[in-house]
Scaffold this motif. Structure first.
Motif, PDB file in Angstrom:
ATOM      1  N   VAL A  32     -86.689  31.955 -11.612  1.00 52.72           N
ATOM      2  CA  VAL A  32     -86.214  32.444 -12.907  1.00 52.72           C
ATOM      3  C   VAL A  32     -87.281  33.377 -13.461  1.00 52.72           C
ATOM      4  CG1 VAL A  32     -85.507  31.813 -15.234  1.00 52.72           C
ATOM      5  CG2 VAL A  32     -84.920  30.328 -13.318  1.00 52.72           C
ATOM      6  N   GLU A  33     -86.892  34.607 -13.732  1.00 52.57           N
ATOM      7  CA  GLU A  33     -87.821  35.613 -14.239  1.00 52.57           C
ATOM      8  C   GLU A  33     -87.402  36.040 -15.636  1.00 52.57           C
ATOM      9  OE1 GLU A  33     -87.623  38.811 -11.494  1.00 52.57           O
ATOM     10  OE2 GLU A  33     -88.434  37.638  -9.852  1.00 52.57           O
ATOM     11  N   SER A  34     -88.411  36.262 -16.480  1.00 55.83           N
ATOM     12  CA  SER A  34     -88.129  36.785 -17.816  1.00 55.83           C
ATOM     13  C   SER A  34     -89.187  37.828 -18.154  1.00 55.83           C
ATOM     14  CB  SER A  34     -88.118  35.672 -18.858  1.00 55.83           C
ATOM     15  OG  SER A  34     -89.385  35.065 -18.926  1.00 55.83           O
ATOM     16  N   PRO A  39     -87.461  38.300 -24.180  1.00 59.97           N
ATOM     17  CA  PRO A  39     -87.422  36.934 -23.641  1.00 59.97           C
ATOM     18  C   PRO A  39     -86.033  36.315 -23.570  1.00 59.97           C
ATOM     19  CG  PRO A  39     -88.259  36.912 -25.874  1.00 59.97           C
ATOM     20  CD  PRO A  39     -88.084  38.347 -25.497  1.00 59.97           C
ATOM     21  N   GLN A  42     -82.893  36.771 -18.949  1.00 54.85           N
ATOM     22  CA  GLN A  42     -83.569  36.215 -17.788  1.00 54.85           C
ATOM     23  C   GLN A  42     -82.789  36.537 -16.526  1.00 54.85           C
ATOM     24  OE1 GLN A  42     -84.160  32.038 -18.692  1.00 54.85           O
ATOM     25  NE2 GLN A  42     -86.207  32.509 -19.434  1.00 54.85           N
ATOM     26  N   THR A  43     -83.527  36.716 -15.445  1.00 54.91           N
ATOM     27  CA  THR A  43     -82.937  36.980 -14.146  1.00 54.91           C
ATOM     28  C   THR A  43     -83.205  35.786 -13.248  1.00 54.91           C
ATOM     29  OG1 THR A  43     -83.341  39.339 -14.409  1.00 54.91           O
ATOM     30  CG2 THR A  43     -82.903  38.555 -12.186  1.00 54.91           C
ATOM     31  N   THR A  58     -78.449  38.368 -13.831  1.00 60.29           N
ATOM     32  CA  THR A  58     -79.168  38.491 -15.092  1.00 60.29           C
ATOM     33  C   THR A  58     -78.263  37.963 -16.197  1.00 60.29           C
ATOM     34  OG1 THR A  58     -80.307  40.440 -14.256  1.00 60.29           O
ATOM     35  CG2 THR A  58     -80.327  40.101 -16.631  1.00 60.29           C
ATOM     36  N   ARG A  62     -81.935  31.885 -22.692  1.00 63.59           N
ATOM     37  CA  ARG A  62     -83.187  31.315 -22.199  1.00 63.59           C
ATOM     38  C   ARG A  62     -82.868  30.034 -21.448  1.00 63.59           C
ATOM     39  NH1 ARG A  62     -87.836  33.117 -22.866  1.00 63.59           N
ATOM     40  NH2 ARG A  62     -88.864  31.110 -22.741  1.00 63.59           N
TER      41      ARG A  62
END
Length: 103
Positions: A32-34, A39, A42-43, A58, A62
């Motif tokens: 999980v990327e942000s 914020p 997230q991807t 995506t 959150r």
């Protein structure tokens, strides 16, 4: 005689311990990327055992990855992707699962 039995018992316990420690090499994972600037977006990316990207989405929410229920949901999605063997073309699997908007 007692020494022989004791030696055999120790060898059997060592062999049983080494068998119990064999591990299945399942390295499929999710990430999980942000972004610090954004914020709320997230991807989530899913990778197979060979570290190849099999699915990415995506979402506009959150995701608290320290929550056990979220981890279980992501793990079940990863299992689903691994059993189908191909990426899902719909592109809204996570958004539907977490009931959020797709970004």
């Amino acid at each position: 005689m007692k020494k022989t039995i004791l030696t055999l018992a120790i060898i059997c316990m060592a062999a049983a311990g080494s068998i119990a420690q064999t591990k299945i090499n399942n390295t499929a994972t999710w990430v999980v990327e942000s972004n610090l600037n954004n914020p709320d977006i997230q991807t989530v990316r899913f990778y197979n055992n060979d570290k190849h990207l099999i699915y990415s989405e995506t979402i506009k929410a959150r995701i608290n990855v320290s929550n056990k229920k979220v981890q279980q949901k992501l793990n079940s999605m990863l299992d689903l992707l691994m059993t189908t063997g191909k990426p899902i073309s719909d592109g809204s699997m996570l958004a539907a699962s977490f009931k959020v908007k797709k970004s």
